[in-house]
Write an enzyme that holds these catalytic residues in place. Structure first.
Site, short mmCIF file in Angstrom:
data_model
loop_
_atom_site.label_atom_id
_atom_site.label_comp_id
_atom_site.label_asym_id
_atom_site.label_seq_id
_atom_site.Cartn_x
_atom_site.Cartn_y
_atom_site.Cartn_z
N GLY B 91 0.62 -1.45 -0.10
CA GLY B 91 -0.01 0.00 -0.02
C GLY B 91 0.91 1.19 0.16
CB SER B 123 4.32 -3.46 -2.28
OG SER B 123 4.26 -2.18 -3.09
CB ALA B 124 4.26 -0.41 1.64
CG HIS B 160 5.71 -2.26 -7.34
ND1 HIS B 160 4.56 -3.17 -8.10
CD2 HIS B 160 5.38 -1.97 -6.01
CE1 HIS B 160 3.99 -3.20 -6.97
NE2 HIS B 160 4.22 -2.85 -5.74
CD GLU B 195 4.49 -5.16 -11.01
OE1 GLU B 195 4.10 -5.59 -11.84
OE2 GLU B 195 4.21 -4.19 -10.07
#
Lengths: 237, 237
Positions: B91, B123-124, B160, B195
């Site tokens: 997020g 991700s985060a 990413h 990714e």
């Protein structure tokens, strides 16, 4: 409101030279009384301040203004005090804001801008005119003492605004990022300025200039799309 | 080094379901002794913690793990103390780190991870395993007390990771952003995880998993491109 600001999305528009797309607007904005512009190259990270200043000096020279980099002055606060106009270059917004804090420049630029000294900027240099840098697109490569910025306009700026996304890539789109900002910050406008467009603030008025449309976002409000000539005065309320 | 970490670039790989591309690796990583995973949904901004937890519970359920959101516990620090594994969702990295500080969770997660509790994130949720969040791609929608993060690995993470750019758009490419980071931070590796790929750290070893190649950057060093089976142990030195 005596602020006189020219806030560009970008420096190089596709197929044009450096600041070429905005040169006539910059000329009109600065007028004929100003001869010299103080340039702040702090957002440049992989380029020397001298190189950056030389690059920007060319388009300013071509419309009749001498440009001097703030790094050439012994006392940068005094340089702002003496300046008749300030231009803030793009690059990395976190680095720019960090250097402005380090050199104690925010108060002096804000104070002179509130007295009517023209301030113009592009990309990161536009971003810092808002209350904070919380809508920058840049990587947080350095930690500034605060995200608070010049607060010369009451809205947040998102330069290089685009709704294009990379195909088959899961990273957040610009729209999603701004939606996240609004979720946490419901009481403030965000203005997405597409490449080629700019905002001009003068005599208490604000207008958009350029071929593109700006997009105005606020939590719970339908996105407003505005172009040259449209009334966007609510942004200054 | 007792840390046991699984650091994913992303949650949804093109054409696959949520975490589907990594499910078997997550299963192998968590093993059969762990029954329940504590989920940290703080990075979610435009989705409720319940909705986010329910979304993630499905793929975890399909490989045999119960998932409980940390927001369901009265005392989040105690929840981490009691956890047998922690998963940190993606997020917004700034929001995630802010909430971790607000709930005093960084020390407890770090301490348990150093004792061998498995931590996985995407991700985060991967980003915060590095020394700082200075190589996140996210918008700084909220100001955390510090950019310092878990520091469970000595390198910076860029999830990413891609070298694709938007056509005719002047914003900085990912490579340029990382080059700017390295200019200001020359003594640290940055690992770009594309990714589909992930990093697995266990028993003092680190390996890359997935179809993609990771890219490793450091100031003054030629970029290293690594894939499954390559030795990347220098990242932990």
């Amino acid at each position: 409101m005596r602020e006189k600001l020219l806030l560009l999305s970008n420096s190089v528009n596709h197929g044009k030279g450096y600041l070429e797309h905005a040169a006539s607007e910059i000329n009109d904005f600065l007028g004929s009384e100003i001869k010299e512009v103080l340039f702040i190259p702090y957002a440049g990270v992989t380029m020397s301040y001298d190189d950056y200043t030389n690059r920007v000096a060319k388009p300013f020279g071509s419309i009749g203004y001498k440009l001097r980099g703030i790094h050439m002055f012994d006392d940068p606060v005094e340089a702002v005090k003496q300046a008749s106009a300030v231009a803030v270059g793009g690059g990395n917004t976190f680095q720019l804001l960090s250097c402005l804090y380090k050199n104690n420049l925010l108060d002096e630029i804000r104070s002179k801008a509130r007295q009517g000294m023209p301030v113009l900027g592009w990309s990161a240099g536009s971003n810092i005119n808002g209350p904070s840098i919380r809508t920058t697109n840049d990587m947080p490569i350095v930690e500034p003492p605060s995200f608070r910025a010049l607060n010369l306009v009451p809205f947040q700026i998102n330069p290089h605004y685009t709704e294009a996304t990379l195909p088959n890539h899961g990273g957040e789109s610009r729209k999603q990022r701004i939606a996240e900002f609004l979720e946490l910050n419901p009481d403030i406008y965000v203005v997405g300025i597409p490449e080629g467009a700019l905002l001009r603030i003068e005599n208490g008025n604000i207008s958009t200039v350029g071929p593109g449309e700006i997009k105005i976002f606020r939590k719970g409000m339908e996105t407003k799309i505005k172009k040259v000539g449209d009334d966007i005065s609510f942004l200054l309320d």
